[in-house]
Write an enzyme that holds these catalytic residues in place. Sequence first.
Site, mmCIF file in Angstrom:
data_model
loop_
_atom_site.group_PDB
_atom_site.id
_atom_site.type_symbol
_atom_site.label_atom_id
_atom_site.label_comp_id
_atom_site.label_asym_id
_atom_site.label_seq_id
_atom_site.Cartn_x
_atom_site.Cartn_y
_atom_site.Cartn_z
ATOM 1 N N ARG A 28 1.024 -0.941 -0.068
ATOM 2 C CA ARG A 28 -0.083 -0.123 -0.422
ATOM 3 C C ARG A 28 0.437 1.392 0.054
ATOM 4 O O ARG A 28 1.079 2.382 0.328
ATOM 5 C CB ARG A 28 -1.258 0.217 1.261
ATOM 6 N N GLY B 274 -4.983 -1.924 -0.372
ATOM 7 C CA GLY B 274 -4.166 -0.623 -0.675
ATOM 8 C C GLY B 274 -4.196 0.847 0.313
ATOM 9 O O GLY B 274 -3.653 1.174 0.093
ATOM 10 N N ASP C 93 11.731 -7.103 8.234
ATOM 11 C CA ASP C 93 10.882 -6.357 6.781
ATOM 12 C C ASP C 93 10.609 -4.958 7.429
ATOM 13 O O ASP C 93 10.141 -3.851 6.744
ATOM 14 C CB ASP C 93 9.525 -6.521 6.054
HETATM 15 P P1 AMP Z 1 3.522 -3.915 8.024
HETATM 16 O O1 AMP Z 1 2.248 -4.596 9.330
HETATM 17 O O2 AMP Z 1 2.136 -2.484 7.565
HETATM 18 O O3 AMP Z 1 4.304 -3.335 8.437
HETATM 19 O O4 AMP Z 1 2.409 -4.588 7.229
HETATM 20 C C1 AMP Z 1 3.300 -5.347 6.436
HETATM 21 C C2 AMP Z 1 3.034 -6.197 5.199
HETATM 22 O O5 AMP Z 1 1.219 -5.795 4.903
HETATM 23 C C3 AMP Z 1 3.555 -5.069 4.325
HETATM 24 O O6 AMP Z 1 3.521 -5.937 2.807
HETATM 25 C C4 AMP Z 1 2.382 -4.121 3.914
HETATM 26 O O7 AMP Z 1 2.642 -3.570 2.396
HETATM 27 C C5 AMP Z 1 1.311 -5.058 3.584
HETATM 28 N N1 AMP Z 1 0.069 -4.508 4.241
HETATM 29 C C6 AMP Z 1 -0.344 -3.767 5.126
HETATM 30 N N2 AMP Z 1 -1.831 -3.447 5.386
HETATM 31 C C7 AMP Z 1 -2.245 -3.343 3.849
HETATM 32 C C8 AMP Z 1 -3.065 -3.013 3.176
HETATM 33 N N3 AMP Z 1 -4.036 -2.306 3.275
HETATM 34 N N4 AMP Z 1 -2.817 -2.967 1.622
HETATM 35 C C9 AMP Z 1 -2.250 -3.936 1.209
HETATM 36 N N5 AMP Z 1 -1.137 -4.284 1.730
HETATM 37 C C10 AMP Z 1 -1.254 -3.882 3.296
HETATM 38 MG MG MG Z 2 6.011 -2.537 7.343
#
Ligand code: AMP
Ligand code: MG
Length: 580
Positions: free
Chosen positions: A167, A200, A334
């Site tokens: 996203r 996204g 990540d």
């Molecule tokens: P995060 O927990 O924000 O570090 O996200 C972990 C993974 O999930 C990453 O690859 C983000 O891009 C994906 N992600 C989190 N929220 C969304 C969303 N609403 N739509 C698409 N991908 C998401």
């Molecule tokens: Mg992240």
Amino acid sequence: MCSIHTVLVFALVATTIFTPVYGLEVCQSTDRDCHSHDEKALDTVKSRWNMSVSNLIQNLDQFSVSCKKLIEAFPIDEVDGDFVRTVKNCIFSKSIPTPLKGPLRLAAVSKVDVIEGILDVDMAVTQSEEFLHYASGGGLLPGSVPLAHRYGGHQFGYWAGQLGDGRAHSLGQYTNRKGEVWELQLKGSGKTPYSRSGDGRAVIRSSVREFLCSEAMHFLGVPTSRAASLIVSDEPVLRDQFYNGNLKTERGAVVLRLAKSWFRIGSLEILAQSGEIDLLRKLLNFVIDEHFSSIKSDDPDKYLMYYSTVVNETAHLIAQWMSVGFAHGVCNTDNFSLLSITIDFGPFGFMESYNPNFVPNTSDDEGRYRIGAQANVALFNLEKLLMALSPVLSKKQQQEAKIILKGYVDTYQMRIHQLFKSKLGLLGEEEDDGYLIAFLLKMMEDTQSDFTMTFRQLGDVSAQQLHNRNFTQMWALEDLSSHKLFSDWLSMYLLRLSRQQNDNNLDRQHRMNNVNPRYVLRNWMAESAIRKAEMNDFSEVELLHHILSFPFVTQETAEEAGYAARPPLWAKRLKVSCSS
Ligand code: AMP
Ligand code: MG
């Protein structure tokens, strides 16, 4: 005293291999003159805040970014389109942001520091329709070829495979008038090939938190990504905030954020895991050439030197987090930067009552990412980084890298010890300093004293007040002093201070107030601002942004808002989850 010593050593070793929460030295970046607490300094700082710079960009059509370096350095995904897929043999996929549906509103903007200071754009531009348009993904800045980055990662201890920017869109690099190169990214800007089951989007509450916290961390002196703006829309976004089946419609928001680089440990891991070793080498060479100028590109040990630098800087970063009571919440590989900066603000929290088991993220059932475990978790992540580097290291270099990694514990311990000594105003080194710090932390834990304000108030009081235990209106010290061993600790501390030559009360207070913030982004403060922002009242976001830009300076508006007061009772009921 002997018995508490034993208890302490036991408690510290039992919870984590490291002494738990130990703190920040001084502002390390260039312009932290704002950390002084006297009135004159405050005036200087305020005038800088209001200062304008000449020859700034007046129109966004004149603002251009470049994707050339990134696109030329790496192969790009050959498949087009934002449908979800497994991507191979590339670092980026081209992906166009999906414009947020209007009406759009500018909820927050980091005018002086980021818009003018980093992006060279006149802050008046942020009031224009075109700014709303560009900063929400509605149009492409000149030069922009938006990219979604392919990365993987270990999540909660396990290899999760391909993750990637699901996203977020990198808009390109901007080279500013100081010659600094910043990579601009939109977060919440729509689907990409890496969106998996996500939509996204990002909602207002998580975007307000990311905007405020990344800026707050910067002003606390902690290496971090930055935030330029926050734009909110009326676009409905469905979220089950506490994963309990209670789906709610929230509103979409986009943060324009910046970092020198957004590459993560997971960026290398995915290449190593899928055997794309040439690309792994390419990415590493790029990171080293662009960001580690002291490492020569023809040095046969360059990867080893890079690893050594990251190990060292990550130890420093985690020590800094701990020194301000910051718990990231999701320390997956990540979310760990290859430049050792803080990235991806989600369910983070600033610890209030001192507790090494503080877990900010209510989705983290086992407390894997509790504050007291962060140093260990970073070690785990650095081990994963080493695994990712192994294909480009010789056997001998791999052995050396393991030795480098072993040094992490000592580097962290040394750094955190320094930081907490500064938090107590200690100069020089004495044998019992570690004990003095650990003794205090144990009392804080027993009395649930507030982490931020205990240290701040220790710097606010004079030695005489300390001696007389005169803690009127010092709520954190009142809590701490209820401990039955407080007098013992106090005597030890006062004696330690009295042995400091060429030091006096005022100097000590000044030093301590320059490293112990008065204001941090407590959950309840963010929550209150979020509730208003969701009603299109952004005044509290703006207030917090301003106050947290001077976290070491006592400010009238902050005092009136109760930001240095005992947190309200409702703060204890607040929960923050991964849902964002
Ligand atoms: P995060 O927990 O924000 O570090 O996200 C972990 C993974 O999930 C990453 O690859 C983000 O891009 C994906 N992600 C989190 N929220 C969304 C969303 N609403 N739509 C698409 N991908 C998401
Ligand atoms: Mg992240």
